[in-house]
Scaffold this motif. Structure first.
Motif, PDB file in Angstrom:
ATOM      1  N   GLY A   1       0.825  -1.203   0.000  1.00  0.00           N
ATOM      2  CA  GLY A   1       0.000   0.000   0.000  1.00  0.00           C
ATOM      3  C   GLY A   1       0.853   1.244   0.000  1.00  0.00           C
ATOM      4  N   GLY A   2       0.429   2.238  -0.752  1.00  0.00           N
ATOM      5  CA  GLY A   2       1.143   3.505  -0.803  1.00  0.00           C
ATOM      6  C   GLY A   2       0.533   4.410  -1.853  1.00  0.00           C
ATOM      7  N   MET A   3       1.296   5.412  -2.255  1.00  0.00           N
ATOM      8  CA  MET A   3       0.831   6.376  -3.248  1.00  0.00           C
ATOM      9  C   MET A   3       1.473   6.081  -4.599  1.00  0.00           C
ATOM     10  SD  MET A   3      -1.176   8.188  -1.450  1.00  0.00           S
ATOM     11  CE  MET A   3      -1.527   9.619  -2.412  1.00  0.00           C
ATOM     12  N   VAL A   4       0.672   6.184  -5.653  1.00  0.00           N
ATOM     13  CA  VAL A   4       1.191   6.023  -7.010  1.00  0.00           C
ATOM     14  C   VAL A   4       1.951   7.306  -7.342  1.00  0.00           C
ATOM     15  CG1 VAL A   4       0.608   5.668  -9.434  1.00  0.00           C
ATOM     16  CG2 VAL A   4      -0.765   4.570  -7.652  1.00  0.00           C
ATOM     17  N   GLU A   5       3.229   7.179  -7.600  1.00  0.00           N
ATOM     18  CA  GLU A   5       4.047   8.368  -7.864  1.00  0.00           C
ATOM     19  C   GLU A   5       3.659   9.007  -9.187  1.00  0.00           C
ATOM     20  OE1 GLU A   5       8.222   7.723  -7.370  1.00  0.00           O
ATOM     21  OE2 GLU A   5       7.983   7.316  -5.231  1.00  0.00           O
ATOM     22  N   ARG A   6       3.637  10.329  -9.182  1.00  0.00           N
ATOM     23  CA  ARG A   6       3.292  11.102 -10.384  1.00  0.00           C
ATOM     24  C   ARG A   6       4.336  10.860 -11.472  1.00  0.00           C
ATOM     25  NH1 ARG A   6      -1.034  13.981  -9.404  1.00  0.00           N
ATOM     26  NH2 ARG A   6      -1.465  14.688  -7.298  1.00  0.00           N
ATOM     27  N   GLY A   7       3.857  10.676 -12.696  1.00  0.00           N
ATOM     28  CA  GLY A   7       4.739  10.449 -13.837  1.00  0.00           C
ATOM     29  C   GLY A   7       5.286   9.043 -13.941  1.00  0.00           C
ATOM     30  N   SER A   8       4.806   8.131 -13.074  1.00  0.00           N
ATOM     31  CA  SER A   8       5.395   6.784 -13.066  1.00  0.00           C
ATOM     32  C   SER A   8       4.584   5.758 -13.846  1.00  0.00           C
ATOM     33  CB  SER A   8       5.585   6.292 -11.631  1.00  0.00           C
ATOM     34  OG  SER A   8       4.346   6.001 -11.017  1.00  0.00           O
ATOM     35  N   ILE A   9       3.333   6.047 -14.195  1.00  0.00           N
ATOM     36  CA  ILE A   9       2.506   5.048 -14.883  1.00  0.00           C
ATOM     37  C   ILE A   9       2.910   4.971 -16.348  1.00  0.00           C
ATOM     38  CG2 ILE A   9       0.184   4.372 -15.586  1.00  0.00           C
ATOM     39  CD1 ILE A   9      -0.893   5.719 -13.081  1.00  0.00           C
ATOM     40  N   LYS A  10       3.353   3.786 -16.765  1.00  0.00           N
ATOM     41  CA  LYS A  10       3.766   3.538 -18.148  1.00  0.00           C
ATOM     42  C   LYS A  10       3.017   2.317 -18.666  1.00  0.00           C
ATOM     43  CE  LYS A  10       7.287   6.495 -17.876  1.00  0.00           C
ATOM     44  NZ  LYS A  10       6.763   7.707 -17.320  1.00  0.00           N
ATOM     45  N   THR A  11       2.309   2.480 -19.777  1.00  0.00           N
ATOM     46  CA  THR A  11       1.595   1.365 -20.394  1.00  0.00           C
ATOM     47  C   THR A  11       2.518   0.677 -21.390  1.00  0.00           C
ATOM     48  OG1 THR A  11      -0.472   2.574 -20.174  1.00  0.00           O
ATOM     49  CG2 THR A  11      -0.466   0.714 -21.687  1.00  0.00           C
ATOM     50  N   MET A  12       2.587  -0.631 -21.310  1.00  0.00           N
ATOM     51  CA  MET A  12       3.438  -1.417 -22.194  1.00  0.00           C
ATOM     52  C   MET A  12       2.776  -1.561 -23.571  1.00  0.00           C
ATOM     53  SD  MET A  12       6.115  -2.149 -20.411  1.00  0.00           S
ATOM     54  CE  MET A  12       5.968  -0.474 -19.902  1.00  0.00           C
ATOM     55  N   PRO A  13       3.543  -1.940 -24.583  1.00  0.00           N
ATOM     56  CA  PRO A  13       3.003  -2.062 -25.947  1.00  0.00           C
ATOM     57  C   PRO A  13       1.800  -3.010 -26.084  1.00  0.00           C
ATOM     58  CG  PRO A  13       5.381  -2.120 -26.015  1.00  0.00           C
ATOM     59  CD  PRO A  13       4.987  -2.149 -24.565  1.00  0.00           C
ATOM     60  N   ASP A  14       1.668  -3.992 -25.168  1.00  0.00           N
ATOM     61  CA  ASP A  14       0.523  -4.906 -25.276  1.00  0.00           C
ATOM     62  C   ASP A  14      -0.799  -4.226 -24.904  1.00  0.00           C
ATOM     63  OD1 ASP A  14       0.538  -4.779 -22.489  1.00  0.00           O
ATOM     64  OD2 ASP A  14       1.086  -6.873 -22.193  1.00  0.00           O
ATOM     65  N   GLY A  15      -0.734  -3.028 -24.325  1.00  0.00           N
ATOM     66  CA  GLY A  15      -1.920  -2.264 -23.977  1.00  0.00           C
ATOM     67  C   GLY A  15      -2.623  -2.724 -22.716  1.00  0.00           C
ATOM     68  N   VAL A  16      -2.146  -3.781 -22.099  1.00  0.00           N
ATOM     69  CA  VAL A  16      -2.787  -4.342 -20.910  1.00  0.00           C
ATOM     70  C   VAL A  16      -1.885  -4.235 -19.685  1.00  0.00           C
ATOM     71  CG1 VAL A  16      -3.761  -6.456 -19.924  1.00  0.00           C
ATOM     72  CG2 VAL A  16      -4.108  -5.950 -22.329  1.00  0.00           C
ATOM     73  N   THR A  17      -0.588  -4.362 -19.889  1.00  0.00           N
ATOM     74  CA  THR A  17       0.368  -4.340 -18.787  1.00  0.00           C
ATOM     75  C   THR A  17       0.799  -2.914 -18.509  1.00  0.00           C
ATOM     76  OG1 THR A  17       1.145  -6.522 -19.471  1.00  0.00           O
ATOM     77  CG2 THR A  17       2.552  -5.288 -17.956  1.00  0.00           C
ATOM     78  N   ILE A  18       0.817  -2.567 -17.211  1.00  0.00           N
ATOM     79  CA  ILE A  18       1.326  -1.257 -16.822  1.00  0.00           C
ATOM     80  C   ILE A  18       2.418  -1.431 -15.780  1.00  0.00           C
ATOM     81  CG2 ILE A  18      -0.809   0.017 -17.313  1.00  0.00           C
ATOM     82  CD1 ILE A  18      -1.300   0.038 -14.257  1.00  0.00           C
ATOM     83  N   ASN A  19       3.353  -0.523 -15.812  1.00  0.00           N
ATOM     84  CA  ASN A  19       4.382  -0.428 -14.785  1.00  0.00           C
ATOM     85  C   ASN A  19       4.197   0.915 -14.103  1.00  0.00           C
ATOM     86  OD1 ASN A  19       5.730  -2.891 -15.369  1.00  0.00           O
ATOM     87  ND2 ASN A  19       6.736  -1.919 -17.091  1.00  0.00           N
TER      88      ASN A  19
ATOM     89  N   PRO B   1       8.938  -0.550  -7.534  1.00  0.00           N
ATOM     90  CA  PRO B   1       8.348  -0.686  -8.866  1.00  0.00           C
ATOM     91  C   PRO B   1       7.301  -1.800  -8.862  1.00  0.00           C
ATOM     92  CG  PRO B   1      10.569  -1.597  -8.822  1.00  0.00           C
ATOM     93  CD  PRO B   1      10.319  -0.995  -7.477  1.00  0.00           C
ATOM     94  N   VAL B   2       6.190  -1.541  -9.570  1.00  0.00           N
ATOM     95  CA  VAL B   2       5.073  -2.488  -9.608  1.00  0.00           C
ATOM     96  C   VAL B   2       4.714  -2.758 -11.062  1.00  0.00           C
ATOM     97  CG1 VAL B   2       2.669  -2.901  -8.922  1.00  0.00           C
ATOM     98  CG2 VAL B   2       4.186  -1.600  -7.424  1.00  0.00           C
ATOM     99  N   ARG B   3       4.371  -4.024 -11.352  1.00  0.00           N
ATOM    100  CA  ARG B   3       3.880  -4.412 -12.677  1.00  0.00           C
ATOM    101  C   ARG B   3       2.496  -5.029 -12.489  1.00  0.00           C
ATOM    102  NH1 ARG B   3       7.754  -7.825 -14.364  1.00  0.00           N
ATOM    103  NH2 ARG B   3       6.632  -9.706 -13.762  1.00  0.00           N
ATOM    104  N   PHE B   4       1.554  -4.623 -13.342  1.00  0.00           N
ATOM    105  CA  PHE B   4       0.192  -5.147 -13.272  1.00  0.00           C
ATOM    106  C   PHE B   4      -0.324  -5.369 -14.679  1.00  0.00           C
ATOM    107  CE2 PHE B   4      -4.425  -4.247 -13.322  1.00  0.00           C
ATOM    108  CZ  PHE B   4      -4.858  -5.322 -12.578  1.00  0.00           C
ATOM    109  N   ALA B   5      -0.949  -6.512 -14.912  1.00  0.00           N
ATOM    110  CA  ALA B   5      -1.578  -6.806 -16.202  1.00  0.00           C
ATOM    111  C   ALA B   5      -3.060  -7.004 -15.958  1.00  0.00           C
ATOM    112  CB  ALA B   5      -0.970  -8.054 -16.830  1.00  0.00           C
ATOM    113  N   GLY B   6      -3.856  -6.126 -16.530  1.00  0.00           N
ATOM    114  CA  GLY B   6      -5.295  -6.236 -16.358  1.00  0.00           C
ATOM    115  C   GLY B   6      -5.959  -4.882 -16.461  1.00  0.00           C
ATOM    116  N   ILE B   7      -7.215  -4.848 -16.075  1.00  0.00           N
ATOM    117  CA  ILE B   7      -7.991  -3.614 -16.124  1.00  0.00           C
ATOM    118  C   ILE B   7      -7.834  -2.902 -14.790  1.00  0.00           C
ATOM    119  CG2 ILE B   7     -10.311  -2.658 -16.362  1.00  0.00           C
ATOM    120  CD1 ILE B   7     -10.975  -5.169 -18.055  1.00  0.00           C
ATOM    121  N   THR B   8      -7.412  -1.656 -14.853  1.00  0.00           N
ATOM    122  CA  THR B   8      -7.205  -0.885 -13.624  1.00  0.00           C
ATOM    123  C   THR B   8      -8.527  -0.303 -13.139  1.00  0.00           C
ATOM    124  OG1 THR B   8      -6.711   1.122 -14.868  1.00  0.00           O
ATOM    125  CG2 THR B   8      -4.841  -0.272 -14.248  1.00  0.00           C
ATOM    126  N   PRO B   9      -8.658  -0.097 -11.835  1.00  0.00           N
ATOM    127  CA  PRO B   9      -9.868   0.529 -11.296  1.00  0.00           C
ATOM    128  C   PRO B   9     -10.001   1.970 -11.804  1.00  0.00           C
ATOM    129  CG  PRO B   9      -8.503  -0.395  -9.534  1.00  0.00           C
ATOM    130  CD  PRO B   9      -7.720  -0.488 -10.789  1.00  0.00           C
TER     131      PRO B   9
END
Length: 150
Positions: free
Chosen positions: A59-77, A88-96
């Motif tokens: 748990g924490g705060m999503v840092e500003r400027g850190s969200i990057k969508t990967m070329p597959d369009g589903v995975t974000i870092n 650093p966090v990696r997530f594949a799926g639909i974000t809230p």
């Protein structure tokens, strides 16, 4: 003589019942400890990382400027921080819907190397949160809608 034998049988049954009860309690405690998902903030995760692959929550705060969508369009870092450490966090799926930079997030997943791999994201909102449907309403209109739902 049969009175002593009956007392002996009852004592044996009580002992067996106690052993079974203690065994069931220990088994339940062990199963729960294996399934527990510990909660970490980034500074705790960096200072005392869990074993690789163990299910935890970050748990924490999503840092500003850190969200990057990967070329597959589903995975974000993205990066989760708490002011003391960054993970650093990696997530594949639909974000809230509430998942945006600068907002709070709880990520459920596991550590893989230095990256937290999230299976699920829970976005948090601040005390000024207003549902999207009520965003453009006046205060009086919003009170009327809330009153209708009661």
């Amino acid at each position: 003589m049969s009175g002593i034998k009956a007392k002996h049988q009852r004592l044996v049954l009580v002992v067996i019942a106690l052993v079974a009860l203690i065994g069931a309690g220990l088994l339940a405690a062990w199963a729960l400890s294996r399934q527990a998902s510990y909660f970490y903030v980034p500074s705790d995760l960096v200072a005392h990382p869990p074993e690789q692959g163990r299910a935890v929550r970050l748990g924490g705060m999503v840092e500003r400027g850190s969200i990057k969508t990967m070329p597959d369009g589903v995975t974000i870092n993205f990066v989760v921080g708490d002011g003391k450490a960054r993970v650093p966090v990696r997530f594949a799926g639909i974000t809230p819907d509430l998942f945006v930079e600068g907002s709070g997030v709880v990520a459920e997943g596991r550590m893989e190397g230095q990256t937290f791999v999230a299976d699920n994201l829970l976005a948090k909102h601040d005390e000024k949160y207003v549902p999207r449907e009520m965003k453009d309403m006046t205060r009086a209109q919003a009170k009327a809608v809330v009153a209708e739902t009661k």
